[in-house]
Design an enzyme around this catalytic site. Structure first.
Site, PDB file in Angstrom:
ATOM      1  N   GLU A  15      10.501  -4.485   3.717  1.00 27.11           N
ATOM      2  CA  GLU A  15      10.752  -5.295   4.019  1.00 27.11           C
ATOM      3  C   GLU A  15      10.299  -6.610   2.253  1.00 27.11           C
ATOM      4  O   GLU A  15      11.110  -7.114   1.475  1.00 27.11           O
ATOM      5  CB  GLU A  15       9.629  -7.080   5.187  1.00 27.11           C
ATOM      6  CG  GLU A  15      10.131  -7.178   5.929  1.00 27.11           C
ATOM      7  CD  GLU A  15       9.425  -6.091   7.099  1.00 27.11           C
ATOM      8  OE1 GLU A  15       9.113  -4.992   6.876  1.00 27.11           O
ATOM      9  OE2 GLU A  15       9.420  -6.810   8.330  1.00 27.11           O
ATOM     10  N   HIS A  36      -5.248 -33.506  17.673  1.00 23.37           N
ATOM     11  CA  HIS A  36      -4.134 -34.394  18.018  1.00 23.37           C
ATOM     12  C   HIS A  36      -3.678 -33.698  18.284  1.00 23.37           C
ATOM     13  O   HIS A  36      -2.076 -34.002  18.337  1.00 23.37           O
ATOM     14  CB  HIS A  36      -4.180 -34.911  16.604  1.00 23.37           C
ATOM     15  CG  HIS A  36      -4.788 -36.043  16.188  1.00 23.37           C
ATOM     16  ND1 HIS A  36      -5.260 -37.389  17.292  1.00 23.37           N
ATOM     17  CD2 HIS A  36      -6.079 -35.611  15.163  1.00 23.37           C
ATOM     18  CE1 HIS A  36      -6.473 -37.671  16.595  1.00 23.37           C
ATOM     19  NE2 HIS A  36      -6.848 -36.864  15.615  1.00 23.37           N
ATOM     20  N   GLY A  65      -4.922  -1.835   4.995  1.00 20.63           N
ATOM     21  CA  GLY A  65      -3.659  -3.353   4.737  1.00 20.63           C
ATOM     22  C   GLY A  65      -4.643  -4.076   4.760  1.00 20.63           C
ATOM     23  O   GLY A  65      -4.806  -5.038   3.946  1.00 20.63           O
ATOM     24  N   ARG A  66      -5.077  -4.442   5.851  1.00 23.72           N
ATOM     25  CA  ARG A  66      -5.892  -5.504   6.614  1.00 23.72           C
ATOM     26  C   ARG A  66      -7.103  -5.793   6.133  1.00 23.72           C
ATOM     27  O   ARG A  66      -8.038  -6.559   6.348  1.00 23.72           O
ATOM     28  CB  ARG A  66      -6.163  -5.726   7.945  1.00 23.72           C
ATOM     29  CG  ARG A  66      -6.309  -4.851   8.342  1.00 23.72           C
ATOM     30  CD  ARG A  66      -5.921  -4.885  10.126  1.00 23.72           C
ATOM     31  NE  ARG A  66      -6.794  -3.931  10.839  1.00 23.72           N
ATOM     32  CZ  ARG A  66      -6.469  -2.630  11.287  1.00 23.72           C
ATOM     33  NH1 ARG A  66      -4.318  -2.137  10.771  1.00 23.72           N
ATOM     34  NH2 ARG A  66      -6.751  -1.480  11.894  1.00 23.72           N
ATOM     35  N   LYS A 116       9.329  -0.312  13.736  1.00 23.23           N
ATOM     36  CA  LYS A 116       9.878  -0.120  12.953  1.00 23.23           C
ATOM     37  C   LYS A 116      11.074   0.970  13.054  1.00 23.23           C
ATOM     38  O   LYS A 116      12.294   0.462  12.476  1.00 23.23           O
ATOM     39  CB  LYS A 116       9.129  -0.131  11.881  1.00 23.23           C
ATOM     40  CG  LYS A 116       7.567  -0.741  11.147  1.00 23.23           C
ATOM     41  CD  LYS A 116       7.247  -0.396  10.831  1.00 23.23           C
ATOM     42  CE  LYS A 116       5.781  -1.230  10.001  1.00 23.23           C
ATOM     43  NZ  LYS A 116       4.748  -0.465   9.170  1.00 23.23           N
ATOM     44  N   GLU A 171      -4.301  -6.611  14.395  1.00 20.55           N
ATOM     45  CA  GLU A 171      -4.417  -4.908  14.042  1.00 20.55           C
ATOM     46  C   GLU A 171      -5.950  -3.912  14.444  1.00 20.55           C
ATOM     47  O   GLU A 171      -5.577  -2.978  13.954  1.00 20.55           O
ATOM     48  CB  GLU A 171      -3.769  -5.237  13.725  1.00 20.55           C
ATOM     49  CG  GLU A 171      -2.987  -3.852  12.328  1.00 20.55           C
ATOM     50  CD  GLU A 171      -1.527  -4.841  11.404  1.00 20.55           C
ATOM     51  OE1 GLU A 171      -2.780  -3.798  10.411  1.00 20.55           O
ATOM     52  OE2 GLU A 171      -0.961  -4.787  11.171  1.00 20.55           O
ATOM     53  N   LYS A 175       0.955  -1.162  -0.227  1.00 19.58           N
ATOM     54  CA  LYS A 175      -0.484  -0.169   0.251  1.00 19.58           C
ATOM     55  C   LYS A 175       1.010   1.217   0.066  1.00 19.58           C
ATOM     56  O   LYS A 175       0.584   2.312  -0.794  1.00 19.58           O
ATOM     57  CB  LYS A 175      -0.911  -0.140   1.093  1.00 19.58           C
ATOM     58  CG  LYS A 175      -1.617   1.578   1.114  1.00 19.58           C
ATOM     59  CD  LYS A 175      -3.028   1.189   2.119  1.00 19.58           C
ATOM     60  CE  LYS A 175      -3.698   2.422   2.372  1.00 19.58           C
ATOM     61  NZ  LYS A 175      -4.645   2.505   3.884  1.00 19.58           N
TER      62      LYS A 175
HETATM   63  O1  F6P Z   1       2.959  -2.698  10.008  1.00 21.57           O
HETATM   64  C1  F6P Z   1       1.689  -2.932   9.525  1.00 21.57           C
HETATM   65  C2  F6P Z   1       0.991  -3.016   8.059  1.00 21.57           C
HETATM   66  O2  F6P Z   1       1.423  -1.156   8.624  1.00 21.57           O
HETATM   67  C3  F6P Z   1      -0.327  -3.074   8.099  1.00 21.57           C
HETATM   68  O3  F6P Z   1      -0.881  -2.873   8.494  1.00 21.57           O
HETATM   69  C4  F6P Z   1       0.316  -3.904   6.950  1.00 21.57           C
HETATM   70  O4  F6P Z   1      -0.563  -4.262   6.139  1.00 21.57           O
HETATM   71  C5  F6P Z   1       1.684  -3.848   6.458  1.00 21.57           C
HETATM   72  O5  F6P Z   1       2.781  -3.063   7.075  1.00 21.57           O
HETATM   73  C6  F6P Z   1       2.082  -3.683   4.957  1.00 21.57           C
HETATM   74  O6  F6P Z   1       1.853  -2.539   4.481  1.00 21.57           O
HETATM   75  P1  F6P Z   1       2.145  -1.988   2.701  1.00 21.57           P
HETATM   76  O7  F6P Z   1       0.656  -2.915   2.255  1.00 21.57           O
HETATM   77  O8  F6P Z   1       2.084  -0.689   2.802  1.00 21.57           O
HETATM   78  O9  F6P Z   1       3.299  -2.198   2.627  1.00 21.57           O
END
Ligand code: F6P
Length: 551
Positions: free
Chosen positions: A220, A392, A275-276, A512, A361, A214
């Site tokens: 990452e 199990h 995002g979620r 972060k 979240e 987003k």
């Molecule tokens: O670190 C949490 C977060 O901001 C989430 O809310 C989001 O879904 C995810 O990181 C990834 O964010 P992006 O889509 O901006 O890379």
């Protein structure tokens, strides 16, 4: 001594129904589910609601008719109907980020209109969907060629959190709808093993990378995207090849261009999609390529059917409302800290992980929307695994542990692909677990089995452990959409009762920021001045030493 917390003025304690529920809890605490079923033979058929192709059986929740009336009153006094209307109208209900929350618009039919800040967002959404469909069709049919002229055989989605969990979950859930010969892999973790595993055995000439983010700033995702890009350029021998092998999904056009991706290879969405809550936006591009635009439209139709049900059904017959209120009851009045989601469906094996972000979240908050500290519990911990596997492993604790864990058991009446009596066996286990959790096994029942007396305490089961059963006909794209929307709206209902902002996530920021500083210290060529606590300093030194050894 710590001061007791002041009651927030926008929290639920201000509502008469909250006090009434506390009294209800005290008055019903002695009742066992055996008593509730004994007193009402129709309970199993009365405590059910259905909508959008899903049935919710909540007869085995520890609630009476009176409890339900008070829970619905709590929803009314909390202004749920008004808050729901505000969300669907595109008002800025994400107050701490000053944003509208409009994932429900993503699944509106093309013929609908929703004007927000002077723009018809439905028209914009369908423009993007049309571009996604054309692209997905081209990749699926082989019309989209890689830089060497080969068709695409594997899609790699690079993203994390909401830009990964939904597509990953849907990829597993909808496997039977996937196009044969077109694989999809996912990279989220910055651990180099993740990207190395993903590219293992692939030909760059037949690989399409979707960078999903987003913000397009997530460390990452950017780190993995650069690694993937280097692998492509290395394998294809040409920077220009990127145009045929990398596309991006984001709200951040500038950053995408800076990464070197042309605007025609970008699929956008909007800041009012959290995002979620984004698996049905362009973030679903990998899903659409895998199952095709028609089935993706089915997925959206399932979401929309549940939105419609949530919007229109009376509160007492409204699936997400009932589920959300039961979650509040279990959390705040029965003291449950966690909820287990147990899909009796192997293809839903990533559904609990998906729900963890959605629920935790959203509602893992310690202040109300106005910033006042809560003096009651908010979001529960969500976890789970598919049944029967979990039976199990951790079900022992569900049945005889000292903590109460309400569970959602999810089952499908028809197998996606029939094989023998597997589905019946699966469903028999689902039903049996709900029964065992609710009714347990008394000492006299154990003794009736001729068990030696010293084993009786080990074998008896108290029961009275709450569960809900969610049933659907079959796990199709439509059902999956409805199921996800059910949990989305249940989360919303809970947030309205607790008075929290379900759409921000400030708690993820500190880690972060600290990681950025620590990364610079770990990789600094000169020994850095470390001014952290002694434990953090020692850990950084240890990692620096290991890094030096490696060189
Ligand atoms: O670190 C949490 C977060 O901001 C989430 O809310 C989001 O879904 C995810 O990181 C990834 O964010 P992006 O889509 O901006 O890379």
């Amino acid at each position: 001594m710590a001061q007791p917390l002041a009651t927030p003025t926008d929290g639920p304690r201000r509502h008469p129904a909250w006090g009434a529920l506390e009294i209800d809890r005290a008055q019903t605490a002695h009742l066992h589910l055996r008593d509730l079923f004994g007193a009402d033979p129709a309970r199993g058929t009365r405590f059910r609601v259905s909508g959008a192709g899903l049935e919710l059986d909540y007869a085995k929740q520890r609630v009476t008719d009176h409890t339900l009336v008070k829970l619905v009153a709590l929803a009314e006094q909390s202004g749920l109907a008004e808050r729901r209307a505000s969300m669907f109208a595109g008002e800025r209900i994400n107050v701490s980020e000053d944003r509208a929350v409009l994932h429900v618009a993503l699944r509106l039919p093309r013929t609908a209109h929703l004007v927000v800040d002077g723009t018809d967002v439905v028209a914009e959404i369908h423009t993007v969907l049309a571009r996604m469909s054309a692209f997905a069709d081209a990749v699926r049919s082989g019309a989209w060629r890689g830089s060497t002229g080969k068709p695409i055989r594997t899609v790699i989605n690079i993203g994390i959190g909401g830009s990964d969990l939904g597509p990953v979950m849907a990829d597993a859930a909808l496997r039977p709808f996937a196009q044969p010969g077109l694989g999809c892999r996912f990279v989220s973790n910055v651990d180099g093993d993740a990207i190395l595993d993903a590219i293992q055995g692939l030909d760059p000439a037949e690989t399409l990378v979707i960078v999903s983010s987003k913000t397009f700033t997530t460390r990452e995702t950017m780190t993995n995207a650069h690694a993937a890009r280097a692998w492509l350029v290395d394998g294809l021998g040409d920077e220009a090849a990127i145009a045929r092998h990398v596309v991006a999904v984001s709200t951040n056009q500038e950053a995408i261009q800076a990464f070197g991706i042309a605007p025609e290879n970008m699929f956008g969405f909007w800041d009012w999609v959290g995002g979620r809550y984004s698996m049905d936006s362009a973030i679903g591009l990998a899903t659409m390529i895998t199952i095709g635009p028609e089935q993706f439209a089915e997925l959206l139709a399932g979401f929309h059917a549940m939105d419609d049900h949530f919007l229109r059904a009376p509160l007492a017959e409204n699936l997400p409302v009932i589920m959300g209120l039961l979650a509040v009851w279990n959390r705040n009045f029965l003291g449950a800290h966690t909820t287990a989601v147990l899909p009796y469906s192997q293809h839903l094996h990533r559904f609990p992980a998906y729900l963890q972000q959605l629920t935790m979240e959203s509602n893992g908050k310690h202040v109300t929307a106005s910033g006042q500290r809560v003096d009651y519990d908010t979001g529960a911990i969500y976890w789970g695994e598919p049944g029967t596997n979990g039976q199990h492993s951790f079900y022992q604790l569900l049945h005889q542990g000292t903590t109460i864990v309400p569970v959602d058991l999810i089952g499908f009446l028809q197998p996606t692909t029939p094989i023998g009596d597997h589905n019946e066996f699966l469903l028999a286990n689902l039903v049996a677990q709900a029964q065992a959790l609710a009714f347990g096994r008394s000492a006299s029942d154990v003794r009736a089995g001729g068990i030696p007396e010293h084993l009786v305490p080990h074998k008896l089961m108290d029961g009275n452990r709450p569960s809900s059963v969610i049933l659907a006909d079959a796990l199709t794209p439509r059902t999956l959409g409805a199921l996800v929307a059910l949990y989305e709206h249940s989360v919303f209902v809970q947030s309205v009762i607790w008075g929290v902002d379900a759409f921000d996530q400030w708690g993820v920021e500190l880690g972060k920021q600290l990681a950025t500083t620590i990364m610079a210290q770990i990789t600094s060529p000169k020994p850095p001045e470390l001014a952290h606590d002694s434990s953090t300093n020692a850990l950084i030194e240890r990692i620096r030493a290991a890094r030096a050894d490696r060189r």
